[in-house]
Design a protein around this motif. Structure first.
Motif, PDB file in Angstrom:
ATOM      1  N   HIS A 173      -7.913   1.736 -22.797  1.00  0.00           N
ATOM      2  CA  HIS A 173      -7.326   2.486 -21.694  1.00  0.00           C
ATOM      3  C   HIS A 173      -6.119   3.238 -22.244  1.00  0.00           C
ATOM      4  O   HIS A 173      -5.758   3.089 -23.421  1.00  0.00           O
ATOM      5  CB  HIS A 173      -6.902   1.571 -20.546  1.00  0.00           C
ATOM      6  CG  HIS A 173      -5.742   0.672 -20.839  1.00  0.00           C
ATOM      7  ND1 HIS A 173      -5.758  -0.285 -21.838  1.00  0.00           N
ATOM      8  CD2 HIS A 173      -4.514   0.596 -20.275  1.00  0.00           C
ATOM      9  CE1 HIS A 173      -4.619  -0.928 -21.867  1.00  0.00           C
ATOM     10  NE2 HIS A 173      -3.829  -0.415 -20.931  1.00  0.00           N
TER      11      HIS A 173
ATOM     12  N   LYS B   6      -8.301   6.432 -18.326  1.00  0.00           N
ATOM     13  CA  LYS B   6      -8.198   5.227 -17.501  1.00  0.00           C
ATOM     14  C   LYS B   6      -6.871   4.519 -17.761  1.00  0.00           C
ATOM     15  O   LYS B   6      -6.497   4.298 -18.908  1.00  0.00           O
ATOM     16  CB  LYS B   6      -9.369   4.283 -17.803  1.00  0.00           C
ATOM     17  CG  LYS B   6     -10.749   4.948 -17.698  1.00  0.00           C
ATOM     18  CD  LYS B   6     -10.992   5.546 -16.325  1.00  0.00           C
ATOM     19  CE  LYS B   6     -12.374   6.156 -16.225  1.00  0.00           C
ATOM     20  NZ  LYS B   6     -12.587   6.796 -14.895  1.00  0.00           N
TER      21      LYS B   6
ATOM     22  N   ASP C  93     -14.232   1.997  -9.758  1.00  0.00           N
ATOM     23  CA  ASP C  93     -13.164   1.856 -10.741  1.00  0.00           C
ATOM     24  C   ASP C  93     -12.739   0.406 -10.945  1.00  0.00           C
ATOM     25  O   ASP C  93     -11.579   0.136 -11.277  1.00  0.00           O
ATOM     26  CB  ASP C  93     -11.943   2.701 -10.357  1.00  0.00           C
ATOM     27  CG  ASP C  93     -11.887   4.017 -11.126  1.00  0.00           C
ATOM     28  OD1 ASP C  93     -12.604   4.142 -12.133  1.00  0.00           O
ATOM     29  OD2 ASP C  93     -11.137   4.911 -10.712  1.00  0.00           O
TER      30      ASP C  93
END
Length: 248
Positions: free
Chosen positions: A39, A70, A108
């Motif tokens: 991420h 992300k 998500d």
């Protein structure tokens, strides 16, 4: 201790050197950060900002604007389900709802075992294969709730999974590294275009249809040295490309 070693920092600098303006490398740099950490972390933002001479606010603004970046740790595999208009009509909503129930997660979110992150995604320009899913950004065409469940189960079990378009599925982090600009040597896996994508061209050739000619279009073609290709020529070009050939 930093999670970014000297090799990663060197690769970030390499990306900067590929552009006339170093800050133009920010997008691939963020993808490389994701390939390392899973991420875009605060530390990754700070590192990119330091290397590029930007503020952390400027880098954060980019990282939060684009949905492919992300801010929370991702699973081994990113599964996207297109629920835009045509895919939704063809069954995309049903696929998404079935996967939510099967995996026990929502949009998500990531499964407890860290295997699958699920996301509703917008149009992926594959309407001729609706409804479509993606795994680590590789296409899975003409899916339905049953095939979708089977697909994620195979991913979770560690089986080898191959996209209908020919690419062997790796991990999300490996895919992010490729997107960052570091090739994995597998760019020619799979066809460049499938029958559904070429159907219109085939019909046009069968019926002798051509695009209207204009003085502008003709001059552009002469300037660029390009001209329209027939269906056999398109397929021949794709075959040459898959074997490592190049068009002149």
């Amino acid at each position: 201790m930093s999670r970014f070693d000297e090799t990663t920092v060197a690769e970030l600098r390499e990306l900067m050197g590929r552009y006339p303006e170093a800050r133009s490398a920010l997008l691939p740099m963020l993808h490389l950060v994701q390939s390392v950490e899973g991420h875009v972390s605060a530390e990754g933002i700070e590192l990119c900002a330091e290397l590029l001479g930007l503020t952390t606010a400027e880098v954060s603004g980019v990282a939060t604007f684009y949905t492919m970046y992300k801010r929370r740790p991702m699973g081994t595999h990113h599964v996207g389900v297109c629920t835009n208009t045509l895919c939704a009509v063809m069954g995309g909503d049903a696929i998404y709802e079935r996967l939510c129930d099967h995996l026990g997660i929502g949009n998500d979110e990531t499964t407890e075992d860290g295997q699958i992150s699920l996301e509703r995604i917008e149009c992926n320009a594959a309407c001729d294969y609706a409804p479509v899913m993606t795994v680590n950004w590789e296409f899975f065409d003409r899916q339905d709730p049953v095939s979708a469940v089977g697909l994620v189960d195979r991913l979770c079990s560690g089986e080898e999974v191959v996209s209908p378009r020919g690419a062997t599925i790796t991990s999300w982090r490996e895919a992010e590294r490729v997107i960052a600009g570091f090739e994995d040597g597998r760019v020619d896996e799979g066809p460049a275009a499938g029958d559904a994508s070429l159907a219109g061209l085939e019909i046009a050739n069968e019926r002798g249809w051509t695009a209207p000619e204009s003085s502008l279009r003709g001059s552009q073609a002469r300037t660029s040295g390009t001209e329209a290709l027939s269906l056999p020529e398109v397929r021949a070009r794709d075959e040459r490309a898959s074997k490592g050939g190049h068009d002149g």
